[in-house]
Design a protein around this motif. Structure first.
Motif, mmCIF file in Angstrom:
data_model
loop_
_atom_site.group_PDB
_atom_site.id
_atom_site.type_symbol
_atom_site.label_atom_id
_atom_site.label_comp_id
_atom_site.label_asym_id
_atom_site.label_seq_id
_atom_site.Cartn_x
_atom_site.Cartn_y
_atom_site.Cartn_z
ATOM 1 N N THR A 45 42.884 48.220 38.471
ATOM 2 C CA THR A 45 43.019 47.170 37.461
ATOM 3 C C THR A 45 42.633 47.672 36.077
ATOM 4 O O THR A 45 43.146 47.180 35.069
ATOM 5 C CB THR A 45 42.167 45.947 37.831
ATOM 6 N N ASP A 46 41.701 48.620 36.024
ATOM 7 C CA ASP A 46 41.377 49.228 34.730
ATOM 8 C C ASP A 46 42.587 49.992 34.189
ATOM 9 O O ASP A 46 42.884 49.945 32.988
ATOM 10 C CB ASP A 46 40.184 50.179 34.873
ATOM 11 N N ALA A 47 43.284 50.680 35.090
ATOM 12 C CA ALA A 47 44.485 51.404 34.667
ATOM 13 C C ALA A 47 45.562 50.439 34.183
ATOM 14 O O ALA A 47 46.362 50.782 33.295
ATOM 15 C CB ALA A 47 45.007 52.259 35.823
ATOM 16 N N PHE A 48 45.589 49.244 34.736
ATOM 17 C CA PHE A 48 46.587 48.253 34.334
ATOM 18 C C PHE A 48 46.416 47.879 32.862
ATOM 19 O O PHE A 48 47.384 47.912 32.084
ATOM 20 C CB PHE A 48 46.455 47.010 35.224
ATOM 21 N N THR A 49 45.209 47.512 32.469
ATOM 22 C CA THR A 49 45.007 47.124 31.073
ATOM 23 C C THR A 49 45.144 48.328 30.138
ATOM 24 O O THR A 49 45.639 48.191 29.013
ATOM 25 C CB THR A 49 43.633 46.463 30.894
ATOM 26 N N THR A 50 44.733 49.495 30.599
ATOM 27 C CA THR A 50 44.898 50.689 29.771
ATOM 28 C C THR A 50 46.374 50.980 29.522
ATOM 29 O O THR A 50 46.776 51.351 28.407
ATOM 30 C CB THR A 50 44.232 51.899 30.444
ATOM 31 N N ALA A 51 47.199 50.772 30.545
ATOM 32 C CA ALA A 51 48.634 51.024 30.403
ATOM 33 C C ALA A 51 49.252 50.116 29.345
ATOM 34 O O ALA A 51 50.233 50.504 28.683
ATOM 35 C CB ALA A 51 49.333 50.825 31.743
ATOM 36 N N PHE A 52 48.679 48.936 29.177
ATOM 37 C CA PHE A 52 49.210 47.996 28.179
ATOM 38 C C PHE A 52 48.348 47.966 26.912
ATOM 39 O O PHE A 52 48.332 46.969 26.175
ATOM 40 C CB PHE A 52 49.337 46.596 28.790
ATOM 41 N N LYS A 53 47.610 49.069 26.707
ATOM 42 C CA LYS A 53 46.861 49.311 25.478
ATOM 43 C C LYS A 53 45.877 48.189 25.153
ATOM 44 O O LYS A 53 45.815 47.700 24.026
ATOM 45 C CB LYS A 53 47.832 49.512 24.300
ATOM 46 N N SER A 54 45.128 47.778 26.166
ATOM 47 C CA SER A 54 44.192 46.680 25.955
ATOM 48 C C SER A 54 42.816 47.036 26.482
ATOM 49 O O SER A 54 42.670 47.727 27.490
ATOM 50 C CB SER A 54 44.685 45.405 26.638
ATOM 51 N N LYS A 55 41.813 46.541 25.798
ATOM 52 C CA LYS A 55 40.423 46.693 26.249
ATOM 53 C C LYS A 55 39.916 45.429 26.942
ATOM 54 O O LYS A 55 38.771 45.391 27.394
ATOM 55 C CB LYS A 55 39.514 46.995 25.049
ATOM 56 N N HIS A 56 40.763 44.423 27.018
ATOM 57 C CA HIS A 56 40.336 43.127 27.562
ATOM 58 C C HIS A 56 40.416 43.134 29.093
ATOM 59 O O HIS A 56 41.288 42.527 29.701
ATOM 60 C CB HIS A 56 41.180 41.991 26.999
ATOM 61 N N ARG A 57 39.507 43.857 29.714
ATOM 62 C CA ARG A 57 39.394 43.879 31.178
ATOM 63 C C ARG A 57 38.000 43.390 31.522
ATOM 64 O O ARG A 57 37.011 44.057 31.235
ATOM 65 C CB ARG A 57 39.610 45.300 31.704
ATOM 66 N N LEU A 58 37.891 42.215 32.130
ATOM 67 C CA LEU A 58 36.584 41.616 32.387
ATOM 68 C C LEU A 58 36.455 41.195 33.842
ATOM 69 O O LEU A 58 37.303 40.455 34.360
ATOM 70 C CB LEU A 58 36.378 40.392 31.472
ATOM 71 N N ARG A 59 35.410 41.689 34.479
ATOM 72 C CA ARG A 59 35.020 41.206 35.800
ATOM 73 C C ARG A 59 33.951 40.144 35.587
ATOM 74 O O ARG A 59 32.856 40.449 35.114
ATOM 75 C CB ARG A 59 34.500 42.354 36.670
ATOM 76 N N TYR A 60 34.263 38.924 35.963
ATOM 77 C CA TYR A 60 33.388 37.797 35.640
ATOM 78 C C TYR A 60 32.858 37.128 36.903
ATOM 79 O O TYR A 60 33.620 36.849 37.827
ATOM 80 C CB TYR A 60 34.145 36.769 34.799
ATOM 81 N N GLU A 61 31.577 36.898 36.930
ATOM 82 C CA GLU A 61 30.932 36.103 37.980
ATOM 83 C C GLU A 61 30.026 35.082 37.302
ATOM 84 O O GLU A 61 29.293 35.414 36.354
ATOM 85 C CB GLU A 61 30.095 36.988 38.911
ATOM 86 N N ALA A 62 30.085 33.839 37.770
ATOM 87 C CA ALA A 62 29.204 32.815 37.200
ATOM 88 C C ALA A 62 27.741 33.183 37.414
ATOM 89 O O ALA A 62 26.890 32.914 36.566
ATOM 90 C CB ALA A 62 29.517 31.454 37.823
ATOM 91 N N PHE A 63 27.437 33.802 38.565
ATOM 92 C CA PHE A 63 26.086 34.277 38.851
ATOM 93 C C PHE A 63 26.119 35.801 38.779
ATOM 94 O O PHE A 63 26.449 36.480 39.749
ATOM 95 C CB PHE A 63 25.632 33.833 40.241
#
Length: 989
Positions: free
Chosen positions: A157-175
């Motif tokens: 998934t990191d490679a996915f956002t890198t391929a589209f020239k984006s730094k917006h890759r966030l793994r989010y957990e409420a806790f």
């Protein structure tokens, strides 16, 4: 039944169910027999698949039991180092996520407020086109928001956002435990979560950590805690809970201390100061900390926190003397504006007590290392709100539910194309333009790495039920259609990625559930960056006369992700014993001052102007200046079992962060006013007091007498021989009697109340194994719940203060030898089996309920409705949920009495299997669902006619604690309880 007829019925029924698992379709409306039986399926014989639970980031190993192609039960994998064969209630309920009747079954596109089905090719083409356009428009135009992830598939998934020239890759957990990670960075130079070895600790000091419920890895924590906090030859660890609300974890505490909200870190530092003063030798780290700790003397902190100075000094003395000890915290509910300071104080306390490297160690890597903070989510929303994000994909997260206020929805609306990869129409998915439904974890391939040395495999236990695709496959396909390559050469699917990663070891990993190795912990040294923090009492927004709001994680619903699973809704909250609803816990004195009673509807108003309207639960386990409201309910979307049940306390919070970037959960003082009206609580609680009946017994550790030896031999008295089931003595010596050397076995159980934490895992396992229907809040209010096991909870002592204990006990059919239910049944539906069980013949029962009236334990349940009929209004298994049913257990009908029979279907299967194989049924070859899953190992099951069985050893080794409930009635129960041992001096009231 003739053999020909039996084979026809067995073949048709088995094949029909398997047909439902063979493709993207709903429940079939006709049955088709196997023309050619698959080689890995034998009708009537279960097939097991080793996999990994993905209900939370802990990464427990599981075994999935399938029958004729469909999963029907999930259990812990004994080979897995995280949970060692045990499983929590949420892990058991993963089955209901697979068969959720409200799952998104195919790609959907929103037009206005309506959703329409589209093909996968249409959906992927539209998204790929938008991704290409976004990448052409500039950098950072694409965002990918997921839950916590680890392993090679997640890293793509990191490679996915890198391929589209984006730094917006966030793994989010409420806790996300940001304060602990930040405190470790400030204290030890590494922003990671440590491993906490509860099993090695001789003293546990918790500052608001619900480590037996939701905190980090609760099943692993419970296994270790039960080993330490139960009596054994070396004594028993003491557990002290320092928190403003006594939840289920603190129910196991020997002592509860309730400081003023926001001063917990000062109490921890005062204890550390007192411990450091007692360290005689010059220890580098301790010497370095003495100057920092000097201002936090016990008398000064006592004035700030309300905790007496002598209590602080006493705990410090005990904590230092019990080596190794363990301090943990904070938990999510106690994340104040000083949460990072509290986590730092806990670290310092562990340093001065010499616990680092003993009960606290740091793995080389963990799943939490790459999880973002709440501030990271807020920064991403700011970019969305500014209109700089063109395409956003969301998978495995529901921030629209867990983000305070309406900020998420407003910012998310400004993204041009919003895509959900969710299997469910939750609050976030409902805001999207497209839904590309993901496989359930039981339909997926993956590798999960919760920590270094643990690589758990995820494999399908069933072919996809609906027209869904695994998110990995979707991302790879989207990139390919947009002219990008993000996966290794030759890899286009998750299955290929798992095979490539595992290599030649794939078969073994699939069989064992993963690859597990032992790795050394990272060495740590004390850093001094924490000194930059201000260690003062936390402040709260709102009026000074308001009540401090405590938003507490739900042991069953976690952060809300379990809200559409009926089992988790109907299993009572372990502390409040309430189901299906949202409630507000208020101290009895505060309730009296406000004129409130149980069930009163109140308006809770936060400083941000938001309100919710829960019902009052008058509860002595909160401070007088606190109101506690559970997280998890209040969904407007998500499915029929979640929508319109309860309230969402996230609405009462503002998006405030502490120094770590974590959401401040405990941030506000709220007003609580009576709204008018009273709604009965859907509670399973009867009396909160035992009334001198001695149902659940507490024994002070100082009053324990020496245990009976397990190897006493000839000096057994006659009563002792009877108690342990010695059926034959030969030449003056005992010998073990196998099951088949006697006409029948005698199945019995022991339950160690010192180990039982009241977590409810046994209740969930019983639901899954025995086809127990859920009945909904209206029927629970009328005391018509059907659960065969209930966890009773009693308060012992004066609850006006904090010096009181909680007595818990799992109550199920006692399998009495002199069963009062049997002689009163007019149709002989209740009878005694030759192997000591209180049987129940369902098709003979006419529903007189005489047996229930005559049962002193109240463990028989009557079907007031036809929960098992698909045409009945109270049908409990709509849609694919019918596929979860265990074919070995009858689905009961209206007018039938039902109850626990020690999972008799498991006993008979094991006996028949042993007979066919020509072997003896050895001890441990069969166990009940509740005993199998119990994370603390409190429940032991076996044959009492086999003197060497575990159940006999348990009674023999702890004979000084053994008792039966209501033994004066001479019902001769088959369940022996072992009294809970406490360090305090409270006995049952």
């Amino acid at each position: 039944m003739k053999r020909r007829k039996f084979l026809q019925v067995a073949g048709v029924a088995g094949a029909g169910v398997a047909a439902a698992s063979c493709g993207p379709q709903d429940v079939p409306d006709h049955w088709v027999p196997y023309a050619s039986t698959p080689e890995d399926i034998t009708p009537g014989i279960p097939t097991w698949y080793a996999s990994t639970c993905k209900e939370c980031p802990a990464g427990c190993g599981i075994l999935v039991k399938t029958r004729e192609g469909r999963p029907i039960k999930i259990e812990g994998n004994p080979r897995h180092p995280v949970n060692r064969g045990k499983l929590c209630a949420r892990g058991q309920a993963a089955l209901q996520g697979l068969y959720d009747p409200d799952r998104v079954t195919q790609p959907m596109k929103r037009t206005g407020t309506a959703w329409a089905a589209i093909t996968w090719d249409q959906a992927e083409t539209e998204v790929a086109t938008a991704l290409g356009a976004a990448a052409s428009a500039g950098a950072d135009r694409v965002a990918l928001l997921t839950g916590a992830g680890s392993g090679p598939l997640d890293r793509i998934t990191d490679a996915f956002t890198t391929a589209f020239k984006s730094k917006h890759r966030l793994r989010y957990e409420a806790f996300a435990y940001e304060p602990i990670r930040e405190a470790n960075r400030l204290t030890f130079g590494m922003a990671s979560l440590p491993n906490y070895d509860f099993g090695a600790a001789k003293y546990v000091l918790s500052f608001g950590a619900d480590f037996l419920e939701t905190w980090i890895s609760p099943t692993s924590n419970q296994i270790g805690f039960a080993a330490a906090h139960s009596p054994h030859a070396g004594g028993m660890a003491k557990y002290v809970a320092v928190e403003t609300r006594r939840g289920n974890t603190a129910y196991s505490a020997d002592e509860w201390i309730a400081p003023k909200p926001g001063t917990e870190h000062l109490v921890a530092l005062a204890i550390a100061n007192s411990v450091a003063k007692g360290v005689k030798n010059h220890v580098g780290d301790v010497d370095a900390l003495r100057g920092f700790l000097a201002p936090f003397d016990s008398h000064t902190v006592s004035g700030q926190s309300g905790v007496p100075a002598e209590v602080i000094d006493r705990i410090a003395t005990e904590f230092a003397a019990a080596s190794p000890s363990l301090a943990v915290g904070p938990g999510v509910a106690h994340q104040t504006a000083s949460a990072t300071q509290l986590a730092v104080a806990v670290n310092i306390l562990n340093v001065v007590a010499g616990n680092i490297g003993k009960t606290v160690s740091f793995p080389a890597a963990s799943v939490w290392d790459h999880v973002g903070s709440f501030k990271d989510l807020s920064d991403l929303l700011a970019a969305m709100g500014a209109g700089t994000v063109d395409v956003a994909l969301v998978h495995g997260a529901n921030p629209a539910y867990s983000y305070p206020g309406t900020g998420f929805a407003e910012a998310f609306a400004k993204v041009k194309l919003k895509v959900s990869l969710s299997s469910y129409l939750d609050e976030t998915a409902s805001l999207c333009d497209l839904i590309l439904p993901d496989h359930h974890a039981l339909e997926s391939w993956d590798i999960v790495e919760p920590m270094t040395g643990v690589s758990g495999t995820v494999q399908p236990a069933i072919r996809p039920i609906h027209s869904s695709k695994q998110s990995f496959d979707v991302l790879v396909a989207l990139a390919q259609k947009a002219g990008k390559s993000i996966a290794p050469a030759g890899v286009t699917t998750a299955r290929e990625m798992v095979a490539k990663t595992a290599g030649a070891g794939l078969a073994a990993q699939l069989q064992h559930g993963g690859a597990f190795t032992t790795t050394a912990a990272r060495p740590v040294r004390l850093a001094r960056d924490y000194s930059k923090l201000a260690f003062t009492p936390a402040s709260f927004t709102g009026a000074a006369d308001g009540l401090v709001l405590l938003a507490t994680p739900s042991p069953m619903l976690y952060d809300g992700r379990g809200a559409n699973k009926p089992w988790l809704n109907e299993i009572p909250d372990p502390a409040a014993k309430i189901t299906w609803q949202t409630w507000a816990e208020i101290h009895p004195e505060t309730a009296a001052r406000l004129g409130l009673a149980n069930g009163d509807i109140v308006k809770v108003t936060a400083p941000n102007g938001q309100t919710i309207r829960p019902a009052v639960y008058v509860y002595p386990g909160v401070r007088r200046d606190v109101v506690a409201i559970p997280i998890g309910r209040g969904h407007k979307q998500y499915g029929r079992f979640a929508a319109n049940h309860g309230s969402n306390p996230f609405h009462l919070l503002a998006p405030l962060t502490d120094s770590s970037g974590a959401l401040v959960y405990c941030q506000a003082r709220v007003s609580v006013t009576r709204e008018g009206g009273n709604y009965p609580l859907a509670t399973t609680e009867g009396s909160s007091r035992q009334m001198g009946r001695g149902i659940s017994r507490l024994v002070p550790i100082g009053e324990l007498t020496p245990s009976h030896s397990e190897e006493r031999g000839e000096d057994l008295t006659e009563p002792e021989r009877n108690a342990i089931g010695a059926v034959e003595l030969s030449q003056g010596k005992r010998r073990d009697i196998g099951v088949y050397e006697q006409p029948h076995a005698k199945w019995e159980m022991t339950i160690d109340l010192s180990k039982c934490t009241g977590c409810g895992a046994c209740v969930a396992a019983c639901h899954a194994e025995n086809n127990i229907p859920t009945v909904g809040p209206e029927q629970v209010i009328r005391s018509r719940e059907m659960s065969w096991i209930r966890i009773e909870r009693y308060f012992e002592g004066d609850t006006s203060g904090t010096d009181w204990q909680v007595a818990q006990i799992p109550m199920l059919c006692q399998q009495c030898s002199n069963a009062p239910c049997e002689p009163v049944c007019p149709v002989y539906a209740a009878y005694h089996t030759p192997d000591g069980l209180n049987g129940q013949i369902y098709n003979r029962c006419v529903g007189t309920r005489y047996c229930a009236n005559n049962c002193p334990y109240k463990v028989r349940y009557f079907n007031f409705w036809d929960y098992g009929s698909s045409i009945a209004p109270m049908y409990a298994f709509p849609g694919p949920l019918v596929l979860q049913l265990n074919p070995d257990v009858t689905v009961r009908t209206k007018g039938v009495m039902e109850k626990c029979t020690f999972c008799v279907q498991r006993i008979r299967f094991a006996q028949n299997d042993a007979r066919v194989r020509g072997i003896d049924l050895t001890d441990g070859a069969v166990t009940t669902a509740c005993a199998q899953t119990c994370p603390s190992g409190a429940i032991v099951f076996g044959n009492a006619h086999e003197t060497g069985s575990a159940v006999n050893k348990s009674k023999r080794a702890d004979a000084n604690r053994a008792y039966t409930v209501f033994e004066q009635l001479n019902t001769k129960p088959g369940i022996t309880y072992l009294s809970r041992v406490v360090h305090a001096g409270t006995r049952e009231a």
